[in-house]
Design an enzyme around this catalytic site. Structure first.
Site, PDB file in Angstrom:
ATOM      1  N   SER A  13       3.001 -14.878  18.275  1.00 47.79           N
ATOM      2  CA  SER A  13       3.168 -14.033  17.161  1.00 47.79           C
ATOM      3  C   SER A  13       2.094 -13.298  16.658  1.00 47.79           C
ATOM      4  CB  SER A  13       3.737 -14.594  16.309  1.00 47.79           C
ATOM      5  OG  SER A  13       2.538 -15.380  14.973  1.00 47.79           O
ATOM      6  N   LEU A  15       0.819  -9.790  17.219  1.00 45.55           N
ATOM      7  CA  LEU A  15       0.098  -9.389  18.241  1.00 45.55           C
ATOM      8  C   LEU A  15      -0.407  -8.024  18.011  1.00 45.55           C
ATOM      9  CD1 LEU A  15       0.863 -10.888  21.542  1.00 45.55           C
ATOM     10  CD2 LEU A  15      -1.342 -11.197  20.033  1.00 45.55           C
ATOM     11  N   GLY A  16       0.709  -7.423  17.420  1.00 43.05           N
ATOM     12  CA  GLY A  16       0.087  -6.020  16.597  1.00 43.05           C
ATOM     13  C   GLY A  16       1.167  -5.305  17.230  1.00 43.05           C
ATOM     14  N   GLY A  18       3.656  -4.125  15.210  1.00 46.65           N
ATOM     15  CA  GLY A  18       4.262  -3.631  14.516  1.00 46.65           C
ATOM     16  C   GLY A  18       3.418  -1.944  14.113  1.00 46.65           C
ATOM     17  N   ASP A  71       5.581  -4.093   8.265  1.00 50.36           N
ATOM     18  CA  ASP A  71       5.332  -3.854   9.470  1.00 50.36           C
ATOM     19  C   ASP A  71       5.270  -2.000   9.604  1.00 50.36           C
ATOM     20  OD1 ASP A  71       4.307  -4.414  11.268  1.00 50.36           O
ATOM     21  OD2 ASP A  71       5.313  -5.382  12.244  1.00 50.36           O
ATOM     22  N   GLN A 192       2.492 -14.084  32.557  1.00 52.15           N
ATOM     23  CA  GLN A 192       3.757 -14.412  32.893  1.00 52.15           C
ATOM     24  C   GLN A 192       5.093 -15.309  32.922  1.00 52.15           C
ATOM     25  OE1 GLN A 192       2.171 -15.463  37.262  1.00 52.15           O
ATOM     26  NE2 GLN A 192      -0.481 -14.668  36.338  1.00 52.15           N
ATOM     27  N   CYS A 381       0.900  -1.350 -10.808  1.00 51.91           N
ATOM     28  CA  CYS A 381       1.993  -2.323 -11.413  1.00 51.91           C
ATOM     29  C   CYS A 381       1.357  -3.739 -12.122  1.00 51.91           C
ATOM     30  CB  CYS A 381       2.440  -3.089  -9.801  1.00 51.91           C
ATOM     31  SG  CYS A 381       3.909  -3.288  -9.997  1.00 51.91           S
ATOM     32  N   LEU A 382       1.509  -4.942 -11.667  1.00 50.28           N
ATOM     33  CA  LEU A 382       1.109  -5.800 -13.041  1.00 50.28           C
ATOM     34  C   LEU A 382      -0.915  -5.986 -13.370  1.00 50.28           C
ATOM     35  CD1 LEU A 382       1.341  -8.323 -13.818  1.00 50.28           C
ATOM     36  CD2 LEU A 382       1.309  -9.274 -11.870  1.00 50.28           C
ATOM     37  N   ARG A 462       9.453  -5.534 -13.093  1.00 46.52           N
ATOM     38  CA  ARG A 462      11.528  -5.739 -13.988  1.00 46.52           C
ATOM     39  C   ARG A 462      10.506  -5.588 -14.851  1.00 46.52           C
ATOM     40  NH1 ARG A 462      15.140  -8.403 -11.244  1.00 46.52           N
ATOM     41  NH2 ARG A 462      14.287  -9.714  -9.033  1.00 46.52           N
ATOM     42  N   HIS A 507       3.569   1.502  -7.163  1.00 47.45           N
ATOM     43  CA  HIS A 507       2.916   0.984  -5.885  1.00 47.45           C
ATOM     44  C   HIS A 507       1.848   2.542  -5.360  1.00 47.45           C
ATOM     45  CE1 HIS A 507       3.762  -2.945  -5.967  1.00 47.45           C
ATOM     46  NE2 HIS A 507       3.985  -2.492  -6.813  1.00 47.45           N
ATOM     47  N   GLU A 509      -0.349   2.943  -3.008  1.00 49.81           N
ATOM     48  CA  GLU A 509      -0.603   2.792  -2.109  1.00 49.81           C
ATOM     49  C   GLU A 509       0.171   3.017  -1.033  1.00 49.81           C
ATOM     50  OE1 GLU A 509       1.117  -1.457  -3.993  1.00 49.81           O
ATOM     51  OE2 GLU A 509       0.089   0.369  -4.177  1.00 49.81           O
TER      52      GLU A 509
END
Length: 545
Positions: A13, A15-16, A18, A71, A192, A381-382, A462, A507, A509
């Site tokens: 897993s 590997l990129g 996304g 992703d 393979q 946020c926080l 929240r 957010h 970002e």
């Protein structure tokens, strides 16, 4: 007819897939095609919203309030594909939908099975993105070939080609070609085996994208082409990118992947335009200055937990032609060692979001350090809530001021639960989520950054600012620079007597791209650059001796 591209992964897993999917989408868009992006995740959670950042990384939020896999952040940063809740499905969502149909009697008493009921449901969510105004749908399958939980998704995309015709879809398999130092050579056998498992399921990859540390020789490419039953030019080398993830599309272009996809799917061929992308990478490679930004969070050691924040800082760095040196500072370490020891020397301090009490006092200490030392500060946020707590305690003299999230019986609950959250008991998908409008004070730093007094940003929280304390903190110099349209919720606070102190409940970002840096991040980095240059120009102090 809408064409479909399926991206699978093998060997290991992370590997990129996304990034690769996003890069393919970006290249096809740059050839004038209309693209939609989608990820199907094999885990049973209904969505990532209740998952730990240590296990899953950040939860990426869309305009419609969907809590999705990180992703999808790559998809939005690389492409212009509009993303909705149909862009991310999990096993949990698939099974929940099928079970609901069974409870309503839609299967007329039939035995409900993985094939055809689960696979039909998976195919139906893929079909949702296909329409007359979409040329290509790119669907990434999470996990790796060989995972038990991935099998229904792989079976579904195998059937999909039969349903719409093999000429209308293709499979890209991303795999690892490891370098064994002891042997001094690359090893193709894992690839393979991975492709062998895929072919046992009934899927023949059209393209192999090979992640590797070192260049793959023609001999190794010929070996993989032969054993994996693909043409030689369909074995694509994707070398590790030490410099920037934004080099990935150019690597694929060097291997003619976009041309080969267009040819294979018989898509209309248009010229590829990447001049602006090359210019952005040139700016990344040739900064005029380097500045340091401290990100003080509770998940500092886990890069993926703040992935969009780090990317947004880089985007703003490109705009200002500076290299961003990010210091990942654990907020608990600030509690133990003090902010002066860990934060001195940085040109800006950012405190991101999070949940739970651990490390809160370290965030508060870091914010006080930024406020008192006049260091540019951005709270998210926080991070905004902690900025309110710090100001209430140390400027407004509200002893013990806190959030009821962490101290229910605090004497001064300057942060409290949203009214709409008070009767909610279920955790999943029940926060204040998605795009929310806000109006800005025209005289604020934020309005200057955005260039408008009306914005929309994505939320995930929240708790909120307690309006009981609004006048009291305003009297001490806090500016409520952004409010909800009805003025009931505080969205942005600023300190006008500080060079650049902005904290937001949302957010920002989640809306930043390398081609269009988010406004507040751009403003924050601009202020950090100004501070850096002023300090550099300051004359050296004479020796006291």
């Amino acid at each position: 007819m809408t064409k479909h591209i399926f991206v699978t992964g093998g060997v290991v897993s992370s590997l990129g897939k996304g990034l690769t999917s996003a890069s393919v989408g970006m290249l096809l868009e740059r050839r004038g095609l209309r693209v939609r992006m989608q990820k199907l995740d094999p885990y049973i959670n209904v969505d990532p919203g209740t998952m730990s950042p240590y296990q899953h990384g950040e939860v990426y939020v869309l305009d419609d309030g969907s809590e999705t896999d990180l992703d999808l952040g790559h998809y939005e940063r690389f492409t212009n594909s509009p993303l909705t809740r149909d862009a991310n499905y999990t096993t949990g969502q698939i099974y929940m939908s099928v079970i609901d149909k069974e409870r309503r009697g839609e299967f007329l008493g039939k035995t409900v099975q993985v094939i055809p009921h689960i696979t039909n449901e998976i195919k139906s969510v893929i079909h949702k993105l296909a329409s007359e105004d979409v040329d290509v749908v790119i669907t990434e399958i999470g996990g790796t070939v060989g995972d038990i939980e991935s099998l229904p998704f792989l079976e579904a995309i195998r059937q999909f080609a039969l349903d719409i015709g093999k000429e209308n879809c293709l499979y890209i398999h991303l795999t690892l070609v490891p370098y064994l130092k002891a042997a001094g050579e690359l090893k193709t056998k894992p690839t393979q085996h991975s492709v062998g498992q895929l072919r046992q399921i009934g899927i023949q990859p059209d393209f192999l994208i090979c992640r590797t540390e070192r260049a793959i020789s023609r001999e190794d490419r010929e070996k993989m082409a032969l054993f994996c039953n693909v043409p030689l030019d369909a074995v694509i080398e994707e070398r590790d990118k030490d410099f920037s993830i934004y080099e990935v599309p150019l690597s694929l272009v060097d291997n003619r992947l976009d041309e080969l996809i267009i040819k294979r799917l018989r898509l209309p061929s248009r010229s590829l335009h990447l001049d602006d992308w090359h210019e952005l990478l040139h700016r990344l490679r040739n900064p005029e200055h380097e500045i340091g930004i401290a990100v003080v969070g509770k998940y500092a050691e886990h890069f993926d937990a703040y992935k969009s924040i780090y990317e947004s800082l880089d985007h703003a760095g490109v705009k200002h032609r500076v290299q961003i040196r990010i210091g990942r500072i654990h907020s608990e370490a600030v509690e133990k060692e003090g902010p002066a020891r860990l934060l001195s020397g940085y040109d800006g301090i950012l405190v991101p979001g999070g949940f739970g009490e651990r490390g809160i006092e370290g965030k508060v200490d870091a914010i006080r350090f930024a406020r008192e030392r006049q260091i540019p500060f951005l709270g998210i946020c926080l991070g905004m809530q902690c900025a309110v707590i710090e100001f209430a305690r140390n400027v407004a003299n509200l002893r013990g001021a806190h959030s009821t999230e962490f101290q229910k019986d605090t004497e001064h609950p300057v942060i409290c639960l949203l009214d709409e959250q008070r009767n909610i008991t279920r955790k999943g998908g029940t926060m204040r989520l998605g795009a929310q409008a806000a109006k800005l004070d025209p005289a604020s730093i934020s309005a200057k950054c955005y260039g408008t007094d009306s914005i929309s940003e994505r939320h995930r929280h929240r708790y909120e600012f307690n309006n009981f304390y609004r006048q009291q903190l305003a009297d001490q110099g806090m500016l409520f620079a952004g409010l909800s349209p009805d003025s009931s919720l505080v969205e942005i606070i600023e300190l006008p007597n500080h060079p650049w102190f902005v904290a937001v409940q949302f957010h920002p970002e989640f809306k930043s791209k390398i081609t269009r840096p988010q406004a507040l991040f751009a403003g924050f980095i601009g202020a950090a650059v100004d501070r850096h240059l002023k300090l550099r120009e300051r004359p050296a102090q004479p020796d006291a001796s």
